[in-house]
Scaffold this motif. Structure first.
Motif, short mmCIF file in Angstrom:
data_model
loop_
_atom_site.label_atom_id
_atom_site.label_comp_id
_atom_site.label_asym_id
_atom_site.label_seq_id
_atom_site.Cartn_x
_atom_site.Cartn_y
_atom_site.Cartn_z
N PRO A 43 0.83 -1.21 0.00
CA PRO A 43 0.00 0.00 0.00
C PRO A 43 0.86 1.25 0.00
CG PRO A 43 0.04 -0.98 2.18
CD PRO A 43 0.74 -1.94 1.26
N GLU A 44 0.46 2.22 -0.79
CA GLU A 44 1.23 3.45 -0.91
C GLU A 44 0.77 4.46 0.13
OE1 GLU A 44 2.26 6.89 -4.28
OE2 GLU A 44 0.95 5.17 -4.76
N VAL A 45 1.72 5.02 0.85
CA VAL A 45 1.40 6.07 1.82
C VAL A 45 1.68 7.41 1.15
CG1 VAL A 45 1.87 7.00 4.11
CG2 VAL A 45 2.08 4.54 3.70
N THR A 46 0.62 8.09 0.74
CA THR A 46 0.77 9.34 0.02
C THR A 46 0.61 10.53 0.96
OG1 THR A 46 -1.58 9.31 -0.55
CG2 THR A 46 -0.07 8.32 -2.13
N GLU A 47 1.04 11.67 0.49
CA GLU A 47 0.99 12.88 1.30
C GLU A 47 -0.44 13.18 1.74
OE1 GLU A 47 2.28 17.62 1.08
OE2 GLU A 47 2.61 16.27 -0.64
N GLY A 48 -0.62 13.42 3.02
CA GLY A 48 -1.94 13.76 3.56
C GLY A 48 -2.78 12.57 3.97
N ASP A 49 -2.31 11.35 3.69
CA ASP A 49 -3.07 10.14 4.01
C ASP A 49 -2.42 9.39 5.17
OD1 ASP A 49 -4.89 10.64 2.05
OD2 ASP A 49 -4.20 9.06 0.69
N ALA A 50 -3.24 8.60 5.85
CA ALA A 50 -2.76 7.62 6.81
C ALA A 50 -3.24 6.25 6.36
CB ALA A 50 -3.27 7.92 8.22
N VAL A 51 -2.41 5.25 6.56
CA VAL A 51 -2.74 3.88 6.18
C VAL A 51 -2.63 3.00 7.43
CG1 VAL A 51 -2.10 1.89 4.77
CG2 VAL A 51 -1.89 4.21 3.83
N VAL A 52 -3.73 2.33 7.76
CA VAL A 52 -3.77 1.43 8.91
C VAL A 52 -3.97 0.02 8.40
CG1 VAL A 52 -4.92 0.87 11.08
CG2 VAL A 52 -4.69 3.27 10.37
N SER A 53 -2.96 -0.83 8.59
CA SER A 53 -2.99 -2.21 8.08
C SER A 53 -3.18 -3.18 9.23
CB SER A 53 -1.68 -2.52 7.35
OG SER A 53 -1.45 -1.63 6.27
N PHE A 54 -4.31 -3.88 9.21
CA PHE A 54 -4.60 -4.93 10.17
C PHE A 54 -3.99 -6.20 9.59
CE2 PHE A 54 -7.66 -1.58 10.60
CZ PHE A 54 -7.87 -1.45 11.97
N LEU A 55 -2.80 -6.54 10.06
CA LEU A 55 -1.98 -7.54 9.40
C LEU A 55 -2.47 -8.96 9.68
CD1 LEU A 55 1.51 -5.97 10.25
CD2 LEU A 55 0.17 -5.67 8.16
N ASP A 56 -2.43 -9.77 8.65
CA ASP A 56 -2.78 -11.19 8.79
C ASP A 56 -1.57 -11.93 9.33
OD1 ASP A 56 -3.71 -13.75 8.62
OD2 ASP A 56 -3.95 -13.78 6.44
N VAL A 57 -1.59 -12.18 10.64
CA VAL A 57 -0.49 -12.88 11.30
C VAL A 57 -0.98 -14.18 11.92
CG1 VAL A 57 0.95 -10.84 11.69
CG2 VAL A 57 -0.83 -11.43 13.36
N GLY A 58 -2.03 -14.76 11.34
CA GLY A 58 -2.57 -15.99 11.88
C GLY A 58 -3.29 -15.75 13.19
N GLN A 59 -3.19 -16.71 14.12
CA GLN A 59 -3.86 -16.58 15.41
C GLN A 59 -3.04 -15.69 16.34
OE1 GLN A 59 -6.89 -17.43 16.08
NE2 GLN A 59 -6.82 -16.75 18.21
N GLY A 60 -2.94 -14.44 15.95
CA GLY A 60 -2.19 -13.45 16.71
C GLY A 60 -2.72 -12.08 16.38
N ASP A 61 -1.93 -11.05 16.69
CA ASP A 61 -2.42 -9.69 16.53
C ASP A 61 -1.28 -8.75 16.18
OD1 ASP A 61 -4.17 -7.37 16.80
OD2 ASP A 61 -5.38 -8.65 18.10
N SER A 62 -1.50 -7.90 15.18
CA SER A 62 -0.54 -6.85 14.85
C SER A 62 -1.19 -5.86 13.91
CB SER A 62 0.72 -7.44 14.20
OG SER A 62 1.69 -6.42 14.00
#
Length: 296
Positions: A43-62
């Motif tokens: 995903p591209e982080v462009t000027e003025g934007d925020a990117v929140v990625s709910f990462l697929d890490v299996g049975q965990g959280d990140s």
């Protein structure tokens, strides 16, 4: 006017002007929000934007939070898998402004020691509880060995990290219950708000509601991987999310997400996405609106 009322009004207007059916309209809307058939690998982080990625890490959280000038990571996935490093590399992460460990369970602090060493966070947040696991001991050794600044936030604090505002919702004091002492955070970028509660369950959710702190958020990260013991109706009503997201692994032994929790989200009327079905889920916002893409 509520978000749901605005959506209904928009639907009526589009249907009237375009002549499409209600079913066609919501099909188009769902495709736009879920980003079906679009990859989140870079995903591209462009000027003025925020990117929140709910990462697929299996049975965990990140969850990875990025803007042009800031990188924040909340939790670091499982102790028995290193996919988190692939995610960070794909997203161009070289350093962390803030690393938050919501609580010291191994599926949230897994790889935490190596993350600290490799990405040199400016500051690390922990809740203050200790665990007897080797994973926790390695994390502590890494924090001490790198002389990383460590902070224990408490309810009521509001801390700016460049373009983001982080409001601490929980805990007020520690009880020794690792799940229910999880750090709860409302993250705001412009007018768009995200809420994270780690593995908080019903008692912690009720404590947040009873505190009187404003919990309203557009996107809710469901507590405890979508467990039936979290995401209660009183909490949903206080948060009033438009989108609820859970992180869990396929065919996990905990039956996450729980059918009752999913039912409550459906009953409330929020959109539901999860890493089992959708892979990594990416929310991009300009501070006024947000769009959603998924891996699957």
């Amino acid at each position: 006017m509520t978000k749901k009322s605005k959506l209904a009004l928009l639907a009526a207007l589009v249907i009237f002007l375009s002549g499409c059916s209600e079913e066609e309209f919501f099909s188009l809307l769902e495709t736009n929000q879920s980003g079906e058939a679009q990859s989140t690998s870079a995903p591209e982080v462009t000027e003025g934007d925020a990117v929140v990625s709910f990462l697929d890490v299996g049975q965990g959280d990140s969850t990875l939070i990025q803007s042009e000038d800031t990188t924040i990571l909340i939790d670091t996935g499982r102790h028995d898998g290193d996919v988190i490093f692939d995610h960070l590399e794909e997203r161009g992460v070289s350093k962390l402004d803030l690393l938050v460990f919501t609580h010291p369970h191994a599926d949230h602090i897994g790889n935490g020691d190596e993350i600290v060493r490799q990405y040199e966070p400016e500051e690390v947040w922990i809740d203050g509880n200790e665990a007897s696991s080797q994973v926790f001991e390695r994390l502590v050794d890494a924090l001490i060995g790198t002389n990383t600044e460590v902070y224990e936030p408490t309810r009521g604090e509001a801390i700016e990290v460049n373009s983001f505002l982080l409001e601490v919702l929980h805990p007020d004091e520690l009880t020794g219950d690792l799940n229910n002492d999880s750090i709860g955070i409302r993250l705001t970028y412009g007018d768009v708000r995200f809420l994270f509660t780690g593995d908080s369950e019903e008692s912690a959710e009720q404590a947040m509601v009873d505190s009187g702190i404003n919990l309203e958020a557009d996107i809710l990260k469901m507590g405890h991987h979508g467990s039936n013991t979290s995401t209660t109706l009183p909490f949903l009503e206080a948060v009033n999310p438009e989108l609820a997201i859970y992180s869990a692994g396929e065919n996990n032994s905990y039956n996450h997400p729980g059918a009752e929790a999913i039912s409550r989200v459906d009953q409330f009327g929020a959109e539901l996405l999860g890493t089992i079905e959708d892979g990594t889920i990416v929310v991009t916002t300009d501070g006024e609106t947000f769009t959603v893409q998924t891996d699957k």
